[in-house]
Design a protein around this motif. Structure first.
Motif, PDB file in Angstrom:
ATOM      1  N   GLY A   8     -33.745 -74.917   3.492  1.00 59.49           N
ATOM      2  CA  GLY A   8     -32.735 -75.547   2.637  1.00 59.49           C
ATOM      3  C   GLY A   8     -32.411 -74.678   1.440  1.00 59.49           C
ATOM      4  N   THR A   9     -31.379 -75.092   0.720  1.00 53.10           N
ATOM      5  CA  THR A   9     -30.999 -74.382  -0.507  1.00 53.10           C
ATOM      6  C   THR A   9     -31.833 -74.925  -1.677  1.00 53.10           C
ATOM      7  OG1 THR A   9     -28.748 -74.233   0.366  1.00 53.10           O
ATOM      8  CG2 THR A   9     -29.030 -73.784  -1.975  1.00 53.10           C
ATOM      9  N   ASP A  11     -30.968 -76.722  -4.223  1.00 55.04           N
ATOM     10  CA  ASP A  11     -30.331 -76.503  -5.525  1.00 55.04           C
ATOM     11  C   ASP A  11     -30.444 -77.783  -6.348  1.00 55.04           C
ATOM     12  OD1 ASP A  11     -28.855 -75.126  -7.430  1.00 55.04           O
ATOM     13  OD2 ASP A  11     -26.925 -75.811  -6.635  1.00 55.04           O
ATOM     14  N   HIS A  14     -33.852 -82.416  -6.132  1.00 54.65           N
ATOM     15  CA  HIS A  14     -33.710 -83.856  -6.328  1.00 54.65           C
ATOM     16  C   HIS A  14     -34.640 -84.642  -5.405  1.00 54.65           C
ATOM     17  CE1 HIS A  14     -31.251 -83.941  -2.683  1.00 54.65           C
ATOM     18  NE2 HIS A  14     -30.446 -83.017  -3.192  1.00 54.65           N
ATOM     19  N   GLY A  16     -34.091 -86.428  -2.816  1.00 58.20           N
ATOM     20  CA  GLY A  16     -33.868 -86.236  -1.374  1.00 58.20           C
ATOM     21  C   GLY A  16     -34.663 -85.039  -0.861  1.00 58.20           C
ATOM     22  N   LEU A  20     -37.873 -85.227   1.735  1.00 56.58           N
ATOM     23  CA  LEU A  20     -37.768 -84.443   2.971  1.00 56.58           C
ATOM     24  C   LEU A  20     -39.016 -83.570   3.132  1.00 56.58           C
ATOM     25  CD1 LEU A  20     -36.788 -81.460   4.258  1.00 56.58           C
ATOM     26  CD2 LEU A  20     -35.910 -83.511   5.380  1.00 56.58           C
ATOM     27  N   ARG A  23     -42.164 -85.657   3.982  1.00 57.70           N
ATOM     28  CA  ARG A  23     -42.232 -86.092   5.383  1.00 57.70           C
ATOM     29  C   ARG A  23     -42.411 -84.900   6.323  1.00 57.70           C
ATOM     30  NH1 ARG A  23     -37.020 -89.056   5.912  1.00 57.70           N
ATOM     31  NH2 ARG A  23     -36.575 -87.773   4.120  1.00 57.70           N
ATOM     32  N   LYS A  46     -21.245 -71.794   1.294  1.00 56.42           N
ATOM     33  CA  LYS A  46     -21.764 -72.694   0.264  1.00 56.42           C
ATOM     34  C   LYS A  46     -21.702 -71.954  -1.067  1.00 56.42           C
ATOM     35  CE  LYS A  46     -25.525 -76.012  -0.037  1.00 56.42           C
ATOM     36  NZ  LYS A  46     -26.671 -76.531   0.682  1.00 56.42           N
ATOM     37  N   ASP A  95     -28.438 -84.916   8.303  1.00 61.65           N
ATOM     38  CA  ASP A  95     -27.059 -84.440   8.196  1.00 61.65           C
ATOM     39  C   ASP A  95     -26.817 -83.301   9.198  1.00 61.65           C
ATOM     40  OD1 ASP A  95     -29.025 -83.461   6.372  1.00 61.65           O
ATOM     41  OD2 ASP A  95     -27.533 -82.300   5.269  1.00 61.65           O
ATOM     42  N   TRP A  96     -27.879 -82.782   9.774  1.00 60.26           N
ATOM     43  CA  TRP A  96     -27.768 -81.650  10.700  1.00 60.26           C
ATOM     44  C   TRP A  96     -27.964 -82.060  12.162  1.00 60.26           C
ATOM     45  CZ3 TRP A  96     -25.977 -77.270   8.737  1.00 60.26           C
ATOM     46  CH2 TRP A  96     -26.136 -77.043   7.374  1.00 60.26           C
ATOM     47  N   ARG A 114     -31.993 -88.688   6.166  1.00 63.48           N
ATOM     48  CA  ARG A 114     -31.617 -88.159   4.866  1.00 63.48           C
ATOM     49  C   ARG A 114     -31.717 -89.272   3.821  1.00 63.48           C
ATOM     50  NH1 ARG A 114     -28.195 -83.855   3.090  1.00 63.48           N
ATOM     51  NH2 ARG A 114     -26.903 -84.599   1.392  1.00 63.48           N
ATOM     52  N   THR A 115     -32.175 -88.957   2.628  1.00 64.93           N
ATOM     53  CA  THR A 115     -32.230 -89.962   1.556  1.00 64.93           C
ATOM     54  C   THR A 115     -30.798 -90.282   1.127  1.00 64.93           C
ATOM     55  OG1 THR A 115     -34.281 -88.960   0.829  1.00 64.93           O
ATOM     56  CG2 THR A 115     -33.192 -90.430  -0.735  1.00 64.93           C
ATOM     57  N   ILE A 118     -27.801 -89.280  -2.633  1.00 68.67           N
ATOM     58  CA  ILE A 118     -28.142 -88.152  -3.505  1.00 68.67           C
ATOM     59  C   ILE A 118     -27.909 -86.844  -2.747  1.00 68.67           C
ATOM     60  CG2 ILE A 118     -30.618 -88.290  -2.893  1.00 68.67           C
ATOM     61  CD1 ILE A 118     -29.599 -87.342  -6.362  1.00 68.67           C
ATOM     62  N   SER A 119     -27.342 -85.870  -3.434  1.00 67.63           N
ATOM     63  CA  SER A 119     -27.194 -84.527  -2.849  1.00 67.63           C
ATOM     64  C   SER A 119     -26.967 -83.543  -3.995  1.00 67.63           C
ATOM     65  CB  SER A 119     -26.009 -84.470  -1.884  1.00 67.63           C
ATOM     66  OG  SER A 119     -24.802 -84.481  -2.608  1.00 67.63           O
ATOM     67  N   SER A 120     -27.192 -82.276  -3.711  1.00 74.34           N
ATOM     68  CA  SER A 120     -26.955 -81.251  -4.738  1.00 74.34           C
ATOM     69  C   SER A 120     -25.485 -81.253  -5.137  1.00 74.34           C
ATOM     70  CB  SER A 120     -27.327 -79.867  -4.206  1.00 74.34           C
ATOM     71  OG  SER A 120     -28.642 -79.863  -3.736  1.00 74.34           O
ATOM     72  N   THR A 121     -24.626 -81.442  -4.134  1.00 76.35           N
ATOM     73  CA  THR A 121     -23.185 -81.447  -4.421  1.00 76.35           C
ATOM     74  C   THR A 121     -22.857 -82.544  -5.435  1.00 76.35           C
ATOM     75  OG1 THR A 121     -22.815 -80.700  -2.175  1.00 76.35           O
ATOM     76  CG2 THR A 121     -20.898 -81.597  -3.319  1.00 76.35           C
TER      77      THR A 121
HETATM   78  N1  CTP Z   1     -31.837 -83.659   2.237  1.00 72.31           N
HETATM   79  C1  CTP Z   1     -32.265 -84.982   2.428  1.00 72.31           C
HETATM   80  N2  CTP Z   1     -31.697 -85.968   1.688  1.00 72.31           N
HETATM   81  C2  CTP Z   1     -30.729 -85.703   0.788  1.00 72.31           C
HETATM   82  C3  CTP Z   1     -30.306 -84.371   0.562  1.00 72.31           C
HETATM   83  C4  CTP Z   1     -30.885 -83.379   1.312  1.00 72.31           C
HETATM   84  O1  CTP Z   1     -33.118 -85.246   3.246  1.00 72.31           O
HETATM   85  N3  CTP Z   1     -30.190 -86.703   0.110  1.00 72.31           N
HETATM   86  C5  CTP Z   1     -32.412 -82.604   3.053  1.00 72.31           C
HETATM   87  C6  CTP Z   1     -31.391 -81.836   3.877  1.00 72.31           C
HETATM   88  O2  CTP Z   1     -31.056 -82.549   5.049  1.00 72.31           O
HETATM   89  C7  CTP Z   1     -32.141 -80.545   4.165  1.00 72.31           C
HETATM   90  C8  CTP Z   1     -32.948 -80.338   2.873  1.00 72.31           C
HETATM   91  O3  CTP Z   1     -32.984 -81.602   2.208  1.00 72.31           O
HETATM   92  O4  CTP Z   1     -33.027 -80.721   5.230  1.00 72.31           O
HETATM   93  C9  CTP Z   1     -32.323 -79.287   1.980  1.00 72.31           C
HETATM   94  O5  CTP Z   1     -30.972 -79.634   1.838  1.00 72.31           O
HETATM   95  P1  CTP Z   1     -29.917 -78.946   0.897  1.00 72.31           P
HETATM   96  O6  CTP Z   1     -28.755 -78.550   1.704  1.00 72.31           O
HETATM   97  O7  CTP Z   1     -30.578 -77.943   0.069  1.00 72.31           O
HETATM   98  O8  CTP Z   1     -29.555 -80.208  -0.056  1.00 72.31           O
HETATM   99  P2  CTP Z   1     -28.217 -81.015  -0.233  1.00 72.31           P
HETATM  100  O9  CTP Z   1     -28.455 -81.996  -1.336  1.00 72.31           O
HETATM  101  O10 CTP Z   1     -27.764 -81.594   1.070  1.00 72.31           O
HETATM  102  O11 CTP Z   1     -27.251 -79.867  -0.724  1.00 72.31           O
HETATM  103  P3  CTP Z   1     -25.649 -79.747  -0.729  1.00 72.31           P
HETATM  104  O12 CTP Z   1     -25.109 -80.986  -1.362  1.00 72.31           O
HETATM  105  O13 CTP Z   1     -25.382 -78.493  -1.504  1.00 72.31           O
HETATM  106  O14 CTP Z   1     -25.249 -79.608   0.732  1.00 72.31           O
END
Ligand code: CTP
Length: 446
Positions: A8-9, A11, A14, A16, A20, A23, A46, A95-96, A114-115, A118-121
């Motif tokens: 993962g990135t 970034d 958080h 989530g 991840l 688990r 990205k 998400d993948w 996925r949680t 919440i996301s980095s975006t």
């Molecule tokens: N992940 C997760 N729950 C979230 C966000 C991320 O389980 N709410 C998981 C992703 O599925 C991945 C890992 O954390 O396996 C790293 O995801 P990453 O792409 O770095 O995080 P995102 O928050 O999804 O980033 P972006 O919004 O930039 O796509």
């Protein structure tokens, strides 16, 4: 021992990410976490990752779940990592789902839920509100800009202004943005102004934009007088705004890599640089009709001067121009010869003469050659005396490449100064000074 791997990135680390990793660790005995490099993220589209690689690794480390952290640099690495580390389970967020099924031939693939919410975006957007871009001008480059800006998260192209309202309306309709009738309405709807209008209008539009408290991305050449460039940069500084010249080559990853290698001693001391860019234009085109500011050098010179200034610097001893003009006095072909204390450089530009668009950097132990289109740097070769000793290097260049400058501009607006070196204020001021001298000589106003 069951070995698990995830990537993962990570970034703006958080909840989530934390859940991840927790688990993923529970799936086995030993967890390897791959953290992406900034370059790889850029390559996969990205853009605008906020945290540095070191920070992102640190944050993963802090969770205590990772037994080993590796860096993910390229596509295809997952497959080789699975073999290399003898992995039993590959896991990633839901998400993948489906994307990594091809790895099932080599190990078990688990998609973890996925949680939610919440996301980095999301965090990037919260921390740094979306910047609205307003465009001045409706020409070719403005049309290329919009799809590129759409790929950069954190910006939204909002509106367009053209003193000919009809042109603005047609453009706005095509791209689904607003057409502004007046400039005040335009400034009220923009946070960043992208200036893609005719060259001679740049200075005034930049000034007005800064007066209205807007960041500016201006197409090259930003202006034709060094004093004007200085004044604008000073004003931007005073107003704490970013003024950014859009020479896209400066921001593309391949060009940064090229400069890194050229300046690392790979070809000894650099003594000569030849940059050529030609693009045939119709004699009725704006580029060849505008007798005051058109012509080969004003059109293409910024590109060719860029590698020269980045490598030899701003303190040239002399710049001398040789031109071939058409019947209107416009240069259809120009060679700018520059002399430095320790090197020579030539910038060759043509709108009416076609030549090989090559960048050649020569040093005391070898040379680097970048074939056309070197201004979209994606491949180059390092040669030495022994013709068998050739190093071939490449870097991805996506689409029209404007996404890289837009992404760097946004990082700078958001306070990240790590990108400043790519095109400095001094670079832009020096280019303006050279343009100034060129126009004075060509147009006879010395
Ligand atoms: N992940 C997760 N729950 C979230 C966000 C991320 O389980 N709410 C998981 C992703 O599925 C991945 C890992 O954390 O396996 C790293 O995801 P990453 O792409 O770095 O995080 P995102 O928050 O999804 O980033 P972006 O919004 O930039 O796509």
């Amino acid at each position: 021992m069951i070995k698990v791997i995830t990537y993962g990135t990570f970034d703006l680390f958080h909840e989530g990410h934390y859940k991840l990793l927790q688990r993923a660790k529970e799936l086995g005995d030993y967890l390897i976490v791959g953290v992406t490099t900034e370059e790889y993220d850029q390559a996969r589209g990205k853009l605008n990752v906020v945290d540095s690689l070191m920070t992102r690794i640190e944050n993963v480390k802090k969770t205590g779940f990772a037994d080993e952290i590796i860096v993910e640099e390229s596509q295809g690495q997952k497959f080789s990592d699975i073999k290399k580390y003898d992995i039993d389970i590959f896991t990633v967020g839901s998400d993948w789902v489906g994307v990594f099924d091809y790895l099932q031939d080599y190990c078990k693939v688990v998609y973890l839920d996925r949680t939610k919410n919440i996301s980095s975006t999301m965090l990037r957007t919260k921390e740094t509100p979306i910047q609205r871009i307003g465009i001045i001008g409706t020409g070719r480059i403005a049309n290329r800009f919009i799809p590129e800006a759409a790929l950069v998260s954190g910006v939204n192209t909002q509106c367009v202004y053209n003193p000919h309202f009809e042109s603005a309306e047609i453009f706005a309709k095509k791209w689904g943005i607003d057409a502004c009738k007046g400039i005040e309405e335009f400034f009220n709807s923009s946070d960043i102004v992208y200036i893609a209008s005719p060259h001679e209008t740049h200075y005034s539009y930049i000034k007005q934009s800064l007066e209205h408290g807007k960041h500016v991305l201006c197409e090259k050449p930003m202006c034709f007088h060094k004093e004007q460039a200085r004044e604008l940069f000073e004003y931007a500084k005073e107003k704490k705004l970013i003024l950014f010249e859009g020479i896209k080559t400066a921001y593309c990853p391949g060009f940064t890599k090229l400069l890194g290698i050229a300046c690392s001693g790979a070809i000894g001391n650099i003594r000569s640089l030849e940059a050529c860019f030609t693009k045939l234009e119709d004699e009725n085109s704006r580029e060849l009709k505008d007798i005051q500011y058109g012509g080969s050098f004003t059109e293409l010179g910024s590109y060719c001067l860029l590698p020269i200034l980045k490598i030899f610097g701003h303190d040239y001893e002399e710049v001398r121009f040789e031109t071939i003009k058409d019947s209107n006095g416009i240069d259809i072909y120009t060679k700018a010869h520059m002399r430095y204390a320790n090197g020579l450089a030539t910038a060759t530009c043509g709108l009416g003469v076609k030549s090989e668009g090559k960048l050649l950097i020569s040093g005391t132990t070898g040379y680097i050659v970048v074939e056309a289109p070197w201004w979209k740097t994606s491949y180059f070769e390092v040669h030495h005396e022994d013709p068998n000793e050739i190093e071939r290097l490449s870097e991805r260049f996506l689409g029209d490449g404007l996404r890289y400058e837009i992404s760097d501009l946004l990082s700078m607006i958001n306070g990240d100064t790590r990108k400043d070196f790519k095109l400095t204020r001094g670079d832009s001021e020096t280019i303006a000074g050279i343009m100034d001298q060129f126009l004075a000589e060509r147009n006879g106003v010395v």
